[in-house]
Scaffold this active site. Structure first.
Site, PDB file in Angstrom:
ATOM      1  N   HIS A   1      18.321  27.317  25.208  1.00 36.88           N
ATOM      2  CA  HIS A   1      18.843  27.924  26.447  1.00 36.88           C
ATOM      3  C   HIS A   1      18.393  27.110  27.660  1.00 36.88           C
ATOM      4  CE1 HIS A   1      18.617  31.954  24.031  1.00 36.88           C
ATOM      5  NE2 HIS A   1      19.403  31.058  23.478  1.00 36.88           N
TER       6      HIS A   1
ATOM      7  N   GLU B   1      15.008  29.822  22.687  1.00 38.35           N
ATOM      8  CA  GLU B   1      14.871  29.698  24.156  1.00 38.35           C
ATOM      9  C   GLU B   1      14.908  28.244  24.597  1.00 38.35           C
ATOM     10  OE1 GLU B   1      15.398  32.156  25.799  1.00 38.35           O
ATOM     11  OE2 GLU B   1      14.744  33.857  24.607  1.00 38.35           O
TER      12      GLU B   1
ATOM     13  N   ASP C   1      14.720  39.981  27.647  1.00 39.14           N
ATOM     14  CA  ASP C   1      15.850  39.687  26.763  1.00 39.14           C
ATOM     15  C   ASP C   1      17.006  40.655  26.985  1.00 39.14           C
ATOM     16  OD1 ASP C   1      15.648  37.345  25.000  1.00 39.14           O
ATOM     17  OD2 ASP C   1      13.728  38.221  24.439  1.00 39.14           O
TER      18      ASP C   1
ATOM     19  N   TYR D   1      12.433  42.571  18.584  1.00 34.69           N
ATOM     20  CA  TYR D   1      11.346  43.409  19.122  1.00 34.69           C
ATOM     21  C   TYR D   1      11.443  44.820  18.547  1.00 34.69           C
ATOM     22  CZ  TYR D   1      11.258  39.617  22.549  1.00 34.69           C
ATOM     23  OH  TYR D   1      11.223  38.389  23.138  1.00 34.69           O
TER      24      TYR D   1
HETATM   25 FE   LIG Z   1      15.721  35.460  24.489  1.00 42.67          FE
HETATM   26 FE   LIG Z   2      17.048  32.846  26.463  1.00 44.64          FE
END
Ligand SMILES: [Fe+2]
Ligand SMILES: [Fe+2]
Length: 350
Positions: free
Chosen positions: A222, A219, A88, A125
């Site tokens: 994306h 995601e 990331d 995270y």
């Molecule tokens: Fe991500």
């Molecule tokens: Fe991503």
């Protein structure tokens, strides 16, 4: 050579015929009520309505559970989360390098939202780590991505694929950096996700599992963005997609799968209840077939046509995000009665 677009070009001919993903004419005005790509606005709405806040997921129980995980589970947890932090982080920093060469405002907009979401994932995270371990442990876990020789070699390879486009820009290079991005989003993340979903299905670290589920939901958008970019580029510049380049793109996927299998053997191995190397390898081959087909390439492993980890689907059924994932507080900021439609994402079958 591919040139970065000028910051402002008032002479640009922005008629539809002149607008292109790369090498098109753009004044850089955000003319977002007049988009060329019809899919861009629905995707924009979905990405915006996916807004979430990591801290709204309680990790109090995860903190206690982390201490009681099997040693192998805890070691794998640390390695996998360090790898995800790396992925990331790299996305947050690199997406603007790609965006500099994109000459369609609606795609510039979407890549910016993606960049922000990647940063949010990194922050999630951080929230996970500060919730479950002390500062020294947090640093040790971050350091795995740059100090563990196996992971360092792997991360170098991934970063080098992006660095190549930073060092030398061309239209073919742009296709390859899109592919590198697509592999990162669509393959590399998934062995990590499968580890966390597997823990969650045994009732372990379910708060972290929920964080991962929200990350996974982002995601998917994306992936949808890059799949659409591939399709548009193919329409606009079909001459770029030569058999030689297509073979190279498939080879990139093959190398990625080999790396991922090696990584899974190292980080996950056969020490985790419910997972083993063979299952993960088959799973990644299975999803790679979908990924390749979605961008018009022939699958590498057509014989792998059964999902070896079907439990993951229970976690990625995003039409159910309006209800709870693991009886956590519902996080959905979309207005009631909104016309948000996630069906398109599920159709991607990711
Ligand atoms: Fe991500
Ligand atoms: Fe991503």
């Amino acid at each position: 050579m591919l040139q970065p677009k000028p910051l402002f070009n008032p002479q640009a001919d922005t008629s539809y015929g002149k607008r292109r993903l790369i090498g098109g004419e753009t004044s850089n005005l955000m003319m977002l009520s007049n988009n060329k790509y019809g899919w861009s606005y629905p995707l924009y709405k979905t990405m915006m309505q996916n807004f979430w806040i990591p801290e709204e997921i309680s990790l109090g129980q995860d903190k206690m559970q982390y201490e009681t995980l099997e040693t192998a589970e805890r070691e794998t947890f640390d390695k996998v989360i360090s790898f995800l932090v790396f992925l990331d982080s790299l996305q947050t920093v690199n997406l603007p390098n790609i965006n500099d060469y994109v000459t369609l405002p609606e795609v510039n907009l979407l890549l910016n939202i993606q960049t922000y979401q990647e940063a949010l994932h990194s922050q999630s995270y951080g929230y996970v780590l500060e919730s479950i371990v002390g500062p020294e442990q947090q640093q040790r876990i971050y350091d795995i991505a740059v100090k563990d020789p196996f992971l360092l070699k792997r991360n170098r390879y991934i970063a080098d694929c992006y660095q190549e486009f930073i060092d030398r820009q061309s239209e073919v290079g742009f296709v390859k950096v899109m592919m590198a991005n697509y592999i990162l989003e669509g393959i590399y993340f998934y062995a990590g996700f499968s580890f966390f979903y597997n823990l969650a299905r045994f009732g372990k670290m379910t708060g972290v599992g929920t964080e991962i589920k929200y990350i996974n939901r982002d995601e998917l958008t994306h992936l949808a963005l890059f799949q659409n970019m591939f399709r548009e580029l193919r329409k606009e510049q079909p001459e770029l997609f030569t058999p030689a380049l297509e073979a190279e793109l498939r080879e990139m996927m093959k190398v990625a799968l080999d790396y991922e299998s090696e990584w899974a053997a190292y980080a996950i191995g056969d020490r985790i209840q419910g997972l083993n190397i063979a299952l993960i390898e088959q799973y990644l081959r299975y999803i790679s077939n979908y990924r390749l087909e979605a961008i018009g390439l022939t699958p590498l492993y057509p014989e792998v046509d059964q999902d070896p980890l079907p439990f993951i689907r229970q976690f990625t059924n995003f039409n159910q995000t309006k209800t709870d994932f693991f009886e956590e507080k519902v996080i959905n900021y979309a207005k009631a009665g909104s016309d948000l439609d996630l069906d398109g994402l599920d159709e991607l079958d990711l």
